[in-house]
Design a protein around this motif. Structure first.
Motif, mmCIF file in Angstrom:
data_model
loop_
_atom_site.group_PDB
_atom_site.id
_atom_site.type_symbol
_atom_site.label_atom_id
_atom_site.label_comp_id
_atom_site.label_asym_id
_atom_site.label_seq_id
_atom_site.Cartn_x
_atom_site.Cartn_y
_atom_site.Cartn_z
ATOM 1 N N ASP A 175 38.627 47.512 40.013
ATOM 2 C CA ASP A 175 38.367 46.184 40.037
ATOM 3 C C ASP A 175 39.329 45.626 39.029
ATOM 4 O O ASP A 175 39.969 46.630 38.650
ATOM 5 N N TYR A 176 39.569 44.519 38.721
ATOM 6 C CA TYR A 176 40.569 43.617 38.268
ATOM 7 C C TYR A 176 39.544 42.268 37.636
ATOM 8 O O TYR A 176 39.538 41.749 38.232
ATOM 9 N N ALA A 182 50.019 37.482 40.525
ATOM 10 C CA ALA A 182 49.448 38.338 41.796
ATOM 11 C C ALA A 182 49.545 38.960 42.095
ATOM 12 O O ALA A 182 49.171 40.630 42.065
ATOM 13 N N GLU A 190 39.141 39.645 34.777
ATOM 14 C CA GLU A 190 39.888 38.880 33.612
ATOM 15 C C GLU A 190 39.193 38.850 31.672
ATOM 16 O O GLU A 190 37.913 38.793 32.642
ATOM 17 N N ASP A 224 50.248 41.245 39.523
ATOM 18 C CA ASP A 224 50.211 42.609 38.471
ATOM 19 C C ASP A 224 48.807 43.211 39.449
ATOM 20 O O ASP A 224 48.193 44.292 39.671
ATOM 21 N N LYS A 225 47.437 42.444 39.719
ATOM 22 C CA LYS A 225 46.638 42.467 40.560
ATOM 23 C C LYS A 225 47.186 43.565 42.357
ATOM 24 O O LYS A 225 46.371 44.391 41.778
ATOM 25 N N SER A 256 46.667 39.130 31.869
ATOM 26 C CA SER A 256 47.034 38.827 33.163
ATOM 27 C C SER A 256 46.333 38.088 34.186
ATOM 28 O O SER A 256 45.806 38.311 35.299
ATOM 29 N N THR A 257 46.952 37.132 35.258
ATOM 30 C CA THR A 257 46.989 36.495 36.211
ATOM 31 C C THR A 257 47.487 36.508 37.083
ATOM 32 O O THR A 257 47.793 35.907 38.555
ATOM 33 N N ALA A 306 47.800 47.407 40.612
ATOM 34 C CA ALA A 306 46.637 47.386 39.971
ATOM 35 C C ALA A 306 45.693 48.488 40.986
ATOM 36 O O ALA A 306 45.710 49.912 40.996
ATOM 37 N N PHE A 307 45.522 47.616 42.494
ATOM 38 C CA PHE A 307 44.650 48.425 43.049
ATOM 39 C C PHE A 307 45.521 49.173 44.079
ATOM 40 O O PHE A 307 45.080 50.457 44.844
ATOM 41 N N THR A 333 41.992 42.258 31.471
ATOM 42 C CA THR A 333 43.208 41.938 30.759
ATOM 43 C C THR A 333 43.266 40.273 31.380
ATOM 44 O O THR A 333 42.649 39.662 31.946
#
Length: 128
Positions: free
Chosen positions: A107-108, A93, A110, A95-96, A90-91, A99-100, A88
């Motif tokens: 993994d996440y 935090a 960029e 969202d990350k 998207s940076t 995701a987890f 993604t």
């Protein structure tokens, strides 16, 4: 290095899909590379096909975003063995962190995905 049977790219950005597909082709480590321009298309594809080894999933997409896609495959109880990499721009935090919370997310990253990163994923998560 691990050889993938099937890879699914889920992103509405054609340039990202092109670059990711090209990286996989340059490495010659995937039998099939499927692309879906949003989560709904990917969801329908999964309902009609065998699950891929790995899914590269964008977050922000029209119709069904990446998190809605994850919610739907979780509810369907499918693709539990597929590993998912959030790919993604998207940076954020939050969202990350979100995701987890999904079991299959490994993994996440960029955008864009590079050959070196694909090799790292294959060596870390598949060659055990």
């Amino acid at each position: 290095m691990h050889h993938f049977n099937k890879v699914l790219l889920v992103d509405d950005d054609d340039a990202t899909n092109f670059l990711t597909e090209l990286a996989f082709k340059n490495l010659a480590i995937a039998n099939e590379i499927e692309m879906a321009s949003d989560g709904l298309i990917a969801y329908e594809w999964i309902r009609q096909n065998n699950c891929p080894d790995i899914i590269f999933l964008d977050i922000r997409m029209p119709r069904m975003d990446g998190f809605d896609f994850l919610d739907n495959i979780t509810k369907m109880n499918v693709c539990k063995q597929a590993k998912i990499v959030m790919l993604t721009s998207s940076t954020r935090a939050e969202d990350k962190a979100k995701a987890f919370t999904y079991k299959g997310v490994i993994d996440y990253l960029e955008k864009p995905l590079t050959e070196k990163t694909i090799q790292m994923i294959a060596n870390t998560w598949f060659d055990k």
